[in-house]
Design a protein around this motif. Structure first.
Motif, PDB file in Angstrom:
ATOM      1  N   ARG A 196       0.807  -1.227   0.000  1.00  0.00           N
ATOM      2  CA  ARG A 196       0.000   0.000   0.000  1.00  0.00           C
ATOM      3  C   ARG A 196       0.841   1.278   0.000  1.00  0.00           C
ATOM      4  O   ARG A 196       0.314   2.355  -0.282  1.00  0.00           O
ATOM      5  CB  ARG A 196      -0.968  -0.003   1.173  1.00  0.00           C
ATOM      6  CG  ARG A 196      -0.348   0.220   2.509  1.00  0.00           C
ATOM      7  CD  ARG A 196      -1.382   0.346   3.628  1.00  0.00           C
ATOM      8  NE  ARG A 196      -0.718   0.594   4.879  1.00  0.00           N
ATOM      9  CZ  ARG A 196      -0.306  -0.343   5.719  1.00  0.00           C
ATOM     10  NH1 ARG A 196      -0.511  -1.610   5.444  1.00  0.00           N
ATOM     11  NH2 ARG A 196       0.315  -0.024   6.829  1.00  0.00           N
ATOM     12  N   ALA A 197       2.128   1.198   0.300  1.00  0.00           N
ATOM     13  CA  ALA A 197       2.962   2.402   0.422  1.00  0.00           C
ATOM     14  C   ALA A 197       3.266   2.997  -0.949  1.00  0.00           C
ATOM     15  O   ALA A 197       3.449   2.284  -1.939  1.00  0.00           O
ATOM     16  CB  ALA A 197       4.272   2.061   1.128  1.00  0.00           C
ATOM     17  N   ALA A 198       3.309   4.306  -0.984  1.00  0.00           N
ATOM     18  CA  ALA A 198       3.692   5.017  -2.202  1.00  0.00           C
ATOM     19  C   ALA A 198       5.218   5.094  -2.262  1.00  0.00           C
ATOM     20  O   ALA A 198       5.884   5.098  -1.216  1.00  0.00           O
ATOM     21  CB  ALA A 198       3.098   6.421  -2.185  1.00  0.00           C
ATOM     22  N   PRO A 199       5.787   5.163  -3.469  1.00  0.00           N
ATOM     23  CA  PRO A 199       7.243   5.308  -3.559  1.00  0.00           C
ATOM     24  C   PRO A 199       7.720   6.518  -2.772  1.00  0.00           C
ATOM     25  O   PRO A 199       7.126   7.587  -2.824  1.00  0.00           O
ATOM     26  CB  PRO A 199       7.487   5.493  -5.062  1.00  0.00           C
ATOM     27  CG  PRO A 199       6.334   4.796  -5.707  1.00  0.00           C
ATOM     28  CD  PRO A 199       5.171   5.039  -4.784  1.00  0.00           C
ATOM     29  N   GLY A 200       8.772   6.321  -1.974  1.00  0.00           N
ATOM     30  CA  GLY A 200       9.323   7.386  -1.158  1.00  0.00           C
ATOM     31  C   GLY A 200       8.904   7.320   0.303  1.00  0.00           C
ATOM     32  O   GLY A 200       9.549   7.908   1.160  1.00  0.00           O
ATOM     33  N   GLU A 201       7.809   6.634   0.596  1.00  0.00           N
ATOM     34  CA  GLU A 201       7.375   6.488   1.994  1.00  0.00           C
ATOM     35  C   GLU A 201       8.345   5.574   2.723  1.00  0.00           C
ATOM     36  O   GLU A 201       8.930   4.674   2.129  1.00  0.00           O
ATOM     37  CB  GLU A 201       5.975   5.882   2.071  1.00  0.00           C
ATOM     38  CG  GLU A 201       4.872   6.840   1.729  1.00  0.00           C
ATOM     39  CD  GLU A 201       3.505   6.227   1.984  1.00  0.00           C
ATOM     40  OE1 GLU A 201       3.299   5.621   3.049  1.00  0.00           O
ATOM     41  OE2 GLU A 201       2.661   6.348   1.091  1.00  0.00           O
ATOM     42  N   ALA A 208      12.929   1.076   6.314  1.00  0.00           N
ATOM     43  CA  ALA A 208      12.758   0.657   4.924  1.00  0.00           C
ATOM     44  C   ALA A 208      12.030   1.766   4.191  1.00  0.00           C
ATOM     45  O   ALA A 208      11.090   2.358   4.720  1.00  0.00           O
ATOM     46  CB  ALA A 208      11.967  -0.641   4.846  1.00  0.00           C
ATOM     47  N   GLN A 209      12.468   2.052   2.975  1.00  0.00           N
ATOM     48  CA  GLN A 209      11.808   3.061   2.150  1.00  0.00           C
ATOM     49  C   GLN A 209      11.284   2.383   0.894  1.00  0.00           C
ATOM     50  O   GLN A 209      11.998   1.622   0.245  1.00  0.00           O
ATOM     51  CB  GLN A 209      12.769   4.182   1.765  1.00  0.00           C
ATOM     52  CG  GLN A 209      12.087   5.292   0.984  1.00  0.00           C
ATOM     53  CD  GLN A 209      13.038   6.426   0.655  1.00  0.00           C
ATOM     54  OE1 GLN A 209      14.122   6.195   0.149  1.00  0.00           O
ATOM     55  NE2 GLN A 209      12.611   7.644   0.951  1.00  0.00           N
ATOM     56  N   ARG A 210      10.026   2.652   0.561  1.00  0.00           N
ATOM     57  CA  ARG A 210       9.397   2.045  -0.616  1.00  0.00           C
ATOM     58  C   ARG A 210       9.990   2.655  -1.865  1.00  0.00           C
ATOM     59  O   ARG A 210      10.103   3.859  -1.996  1.00  0.00           O
ATOM     60  CB  ARG A 210       7.885   2.284  -0.573  1.00  0.00           C
ATOM     61  CG  ARG A 210       7.105   1.661  -1.714  1.00  0.00           C
ATOM     62  CD  ARG A 210       7.186   0.146  -1.663  1.00  0.00           C
ATOM     63  NE  ARG A 210       6.163  -0.488  -2.469  1.00  0.00           N
ATOM     64  CZ  ARG A 210       6.345  -0.891  -3.722  1.00  0.00           C
ATOM     65  NH1 ARG A 210       7.505  -0.727  -4.316  1.00  0.00           N
ATOM     66  NH2 ARG A 210       5.357  -1.468  -4.376  1.00  0.00           N
ATOM     67  N   ARG A 211      10.394   1.816  -2.780  1.00  0.00           N
ATOM     68  CA  ARG A 211      10.921   2.254  -4.070  1.00  0.00           C
ATOM     69  C   ARG A 211       9.849   2.081  -5.131  1.00  0.00           C
ATOM     70  O   ARG A 211       8.903   1.332  -4.937  1.00  0.00           O
ATOM     71  CB  ARG A 211      12.140   1.404  -4.443  1.00  0.00           C
ATOM     72  CG  ARG A 211      13.254   1.542  -3.408  1.00  0.00           C
ATOM     73  CD  ARG A 211      14.476   0.844  -3.859  1.00  0.00           C
ATOM     74  NE  ARG A 211      14.961   1.585  -5.024  1.00  0.00           N
ATOM     75  CZ  ARG A 211      15.927   1.155  -5.805  1.00  0.00           C
ATOM     76  NH1 ARG A 211      16.495   0.008  -5.582  1.00  0.00           N
ATOM     77  NH2 ARG A 211      16.314   1.868  -6.824  1.00  0.00           N
TER      78      ARG A 211
END
Length: 168
Positions: free
Chosen positions: A15-20, A62-65
């Motif tokens: 569900r995370a957007a890139p950058g979150e 962790a960061q979503r890519r």
């Protein structure tokens, strides 16, 4: 020690957007289960990992890519072209020098900035112009601008060879 469960982390990645980003563990090191889950998603290219030191140990983040491109979508580079990214400045500048050296060795006219940018994979002619200025500043080449109607003549300092004078 505080940590996310592997299922919660997988749900966050979906569900995370890139950058979150999210803190998935706090302490000396992540627990084995969450560590394996995070590494698996990192190996797939879905998350980037980092850690920050705190008074009580480390925060594991962790960061979503963006989703990685499938291998089928990658276009093969035409043969004989350099496959450099514009982010690697030194390699790209060396590639420009190599192209200029080839042109001088074959007695060809100097490529324009737009031609250099296309061959090396730079964004535009301005980026190629910057690489040319770097080569001049580093003493690798000299540039002679004969007239507005003729192409520049580049001399490779190491070999003394020049590109051919030609009209636009």
């Amino acid at each position: 020690m505080q940590m996310m469960k592997p299922d919660d982390f997988a749900a966050w990645v979906k569900r995370a957007a890139p950058g979150e980003d999210v803190v998935y563990s706090v302490g000396i090191r992540p627990a084995k289960a969450i560590g394996e889950a995070v590494r698996a998603l990192h190996d797939q290219g879905l998350v980037s990992l980092t850690s920050k030191r705190t008074d009580s140990g480390l925060r594991f983040i962790a960061q979503r890519r963006p989703d990685p491109r499938p291998a089928q979508e990658r276009k093969p580079m035409p043969r004989g072209r350099f496959t450099l990214g514009a982010s690697d400045g030194k390699m790209t500048t060396r590639a420009v020098l190599r192209i200029l050296s080839q042109a001088a060795g074959r007695d060809l006219p100097c490529p324009t900035n737009a031609e250099l940018a296309k061959r090396v994979g730079l964004k535009d002619a301005v980026a190629a112009s910057y690489r040319m200025r770097r080569l001049v500043a580093d003493g690798k080449i000299t540039v002679e601008e004969p007239s507005p109607t003729e192409r520049r003549v580049v001399t490779i300092v190491a070999t003394g060879k020049q590109t051919r004078r030609a009209s636009l």
